[in-house]
Enzyme design. Sequence first.
Site, PDB file in Angstrom:
ATOM      1  N   HIS A 238      -0.985   6.573  14.997  1.00 25.82           N
ATOM      2  CA  HIS A 238       0.325   5.945  14.783  1.00 25.82           C
ATOM      3  C   HIS A 238       0.545   4.702  15.652  1.00 25.82           C
ATOM      4  O   HIS A 238       1.529   3.989  15.484  1.00 25.82           O
ATOM      5  CB  HIS A 238       1.453   6.967  15.014  1.00 25.82           C
ATOM      6  CG  HIS A 238       2.644   6.743  14.121  1.00 25.82           C
ATOM      7  ND1 HIS A 238       2.926   5.528  13.538  1.00 25.82           N
ATOM      8  CD2 HIS A 238       3.621   7.583  13.703  1.00 25.82           C
ATOM      9  CE1 HIS A 238       4.015   5.622  12.812  1.00 25.82           C
ATOM     10  NE2 HIS A 238       4.462   6.864  12.886  1.00 25.82           N
ATOM     11  N   ASP A 242       1.233   2.690  10.311  1.00 24.26           N
ATOM     12  CA  ASP A 242       2.554   3.274  10.103  1.00 24.26           C
ATOM     13  C   ASP A 242       2.544   4.197   8.885  1.00 24.26           C
ATOM     14  O   ASP A 242       1.607   4.203   8.086  1.00 24.26           O
ATOM     15  CB  ASP A 242       3.627   2.176   9.986  1.00 24.26           C
ATOM     16  CG  ASP A 242       3.301   1.177   8.905  1.00 24.26           C
ATOM     17  OD1 ASP A 242       2.758   1.584   7.866  1.00 24.26           O
ATOM     18  OD2 ASP A 242       3.581  -0.025   9.102  1.00 24.26           O
TER      19      ASP A 242
END
Length: 268
Positions: A238, A242
């Site tokens: 992450h 995204d």
Amino acid sequence: SKLTKGTLAQKPYDGATPPLSTSKVFPSIPEPVIVKDKMEPIKGFQKTMVKTMSQSLAIPHFGYCDEVCVTELVMLRSILKKKAGERGVRFSFMPFFIKAASLALNQFPVLNSSVDEKCENIIYKSAHNIGVAMDTQQGLIVPNIKNVQNLSLLQVATELNRLQELGEKGQLGSSDLTGGTFTLSNVGVIGGTYAKPVIVPPEVAIGAVGKIQAVPRFDEQDNVVKSHVLQVSWSADHRVIDGATMSRFSNLWKSYLEDPTSMLLDMK
Ligand code: CAO
């Protein structure tokens, strides 16, 4: 009626349900593997797993799951399995999962990247070296198929056969075990649906597929139909990927598998 050890009790036949077989023998109770505490050193592939998985703890994992209707794929695979078999190649579902991932990586190259140690640079990889998690006698290993972007489905299957055979014999060399850029894990060959796969550093994404199951689903006319469904679970780093990117990539991968002939349009 009297219960006889190891056989099913005989019930009076009620005319509706089929009579229970009296000859069927209960499976014997399996012996426990460990009957006394024992300690053994962690070594070999297991030691590598300790190192790699501890490193991956530093990666903030983002999870994303979906369901894929693979009814058409199941039909196409049964045809290609026969044709590949005539050429001496075992053809499972993995070549489709792997090739569809490569086609989708063409559109989402960030998922085929790596980040440097301090996470200051992203290195986009031109080669799709797709790792396949393998359950072997020696433990978990992740050899990779090099340059999947240039391979046909049959070539992917051939390479997977080779890696599987070497893996089973414990004979995989370091060139097969290093240089991976993206990983797929087919845990469904053992069972289960969803998983929480752990990224293999320095990669940034991994997918786990569950067991293909026949389940009832609605078609476009709202009729209940028999569908073959596969669950997929993605994990991505992450820091650089995204949720929207992961989701778009997964949608594209899924679209290739739900309509496998569409893969032909994009294959070289
Ligand atoms: N759903 C239903 N059937 C499946 C399936 C799935 N998800 N995956 C495989 N099958 C079928 C195959 O098609 C094959 O059937 P056929 O004989 O009809 O072709 C059969 O199950 C056996 O497949 P396979 O294991 O020989 O081949 P594969 O290419 O599907 O998988 C491999 C190869 C190496 C991924 C697999 O053997 C394996 O080791 N999986 C475990 C991975 C693992 O441990 N993951 C966890 C990692 S994290 O700890």
